[in-house]
Design an enzyme around this catalytic site. Sequence first.
Site, PDB file in Angstrom:
ATOM      1  N   LYS A  26     -86.153 -10.554  -1.050  1.00  0.00           N
ATOM      2  CA  LYS A  26     -84.906 -10.342  -0.282  1.00  0.00           C
ATOM      3  C   LYS A  26     -83.911 -11.482  -0.488  1.00  0.00           C
ATOM      4  O   LYS A  26     -83.312 -11.980   0.477  1.00  0.00           O
ATOM      5  CB  LYS A  26     -85.226 -10.159   1.204  1.00  0.00           C
ATOM      6  CG  LYS A  26     -86.105  -8.950   1.510  1.00  0.00           C
ATOM      7  CD  LYS A  26     -86.296  -8.798   3.013  1.00  0.00           C
ATOM      8  CE  LYS A  26     -87.154  -7.585   3.358  1.00  0.00           C
ATOM      9  NZ  LYS A  26     -88.570  -7.776   2.988  1.00  0.00           N
ATOM     10  N   ARG A  27     -83.684 -11.854  -1.723  1.00  0.00           N
ATOM     11  CA  ARG A  27     -82.785 -12.968  -1.991  1.00  0.00           C
ATOM     12  C   ARG A  27     -81.314 -12.518  -1.955  1.00  0.00           C
ATOM     13  O   ARG A  27     -80.977 -11.418  -2.374  1.00  0.00           O
ATOM     14  CB  ARG A  27     -83.101 -13.602  -3.346  1.00  0.00           C
ATOM     15  CG  ARG A  27     -84.416 -14.362  -3.386  1.00  0.00           C
ATOM     16  CD  ARG A  27     -84.366 -15.555  -2.420  1.00  0.00           C
ATOM     17  NE  ARG A  27     -85.566 -16.373  -2.488  1.00  0.00           N
ATOM     18  CZ  ARG A  27     -86.585 -16.320  -1.652  1.00  0.00           C
ATOM     19  NH1 ARG A  27     -86.570 -15.440  -0.667  1.00  0.00           N
ATOM     20  NH2 ARG A  27     -87.608 -17.129  -1.765  1.00  0.00           N
TER      21      ARG A  27
END
Length: 214
Positions: A26-27
């Site tokens: 989830k960058r």
Amino acid sequence: SRGMGVLEEVIAASREAGTLCIVDAKRGDIGSTMAGYADAFLADGAPLAGDALTVSPYLGFGSLTPAVELAHETGRGLFVLCLTSNPEGKQVQHATVADGSSVAAVVAREAAALNAAAGEAGQLGSIGLVVGATIGEAARELGVDLAAVNGPLLAPGVGAQGAGATELAQVFGDARSSVLASSSRGVLKAGPSVEQLQIAALAAAEEAREALTA
């Protein structure tokens, strides 16, 4: 740091086994920082590079450009958070922008545009969405056209969160053929026995297959 080391081992083992690996990191960030994340998770030879990466568009979809470009360059994929299974996500994802569209619908349109620009007829694009299997009618109510994305749809919420065939049909409708159902806690609770984890994973895969083809 030890956890990151184990993650590198899991990614390497998946690669050796010929198993597709989605790194659920989830960058999402801006400029050079996003470029750094892209290099870490998408560049050839990077220890953390799987086959696809989950990314967050909530600093503006354009902030994902370094990841989009490197994913296309290396043949990897992205799953962009769109309508997540956690209830807190509504605060951002259900909000509307100046033209009245929901934020989630804007994210879906951006992904669709990227796939249309890069894709080949009859093939799914490499930019997918994360859409929770527990969101009910939210996609339709918010104007999110999941089929038009023409990309894979990662669906958390199956298993421990309670979603099954009914929920998958309700959320995804005609787009179910593009869905990859995710069960994490439902499998992990069978551990630490490796044999029991394998049994639980196979059972979850069969349950998802039946739900998506019902």
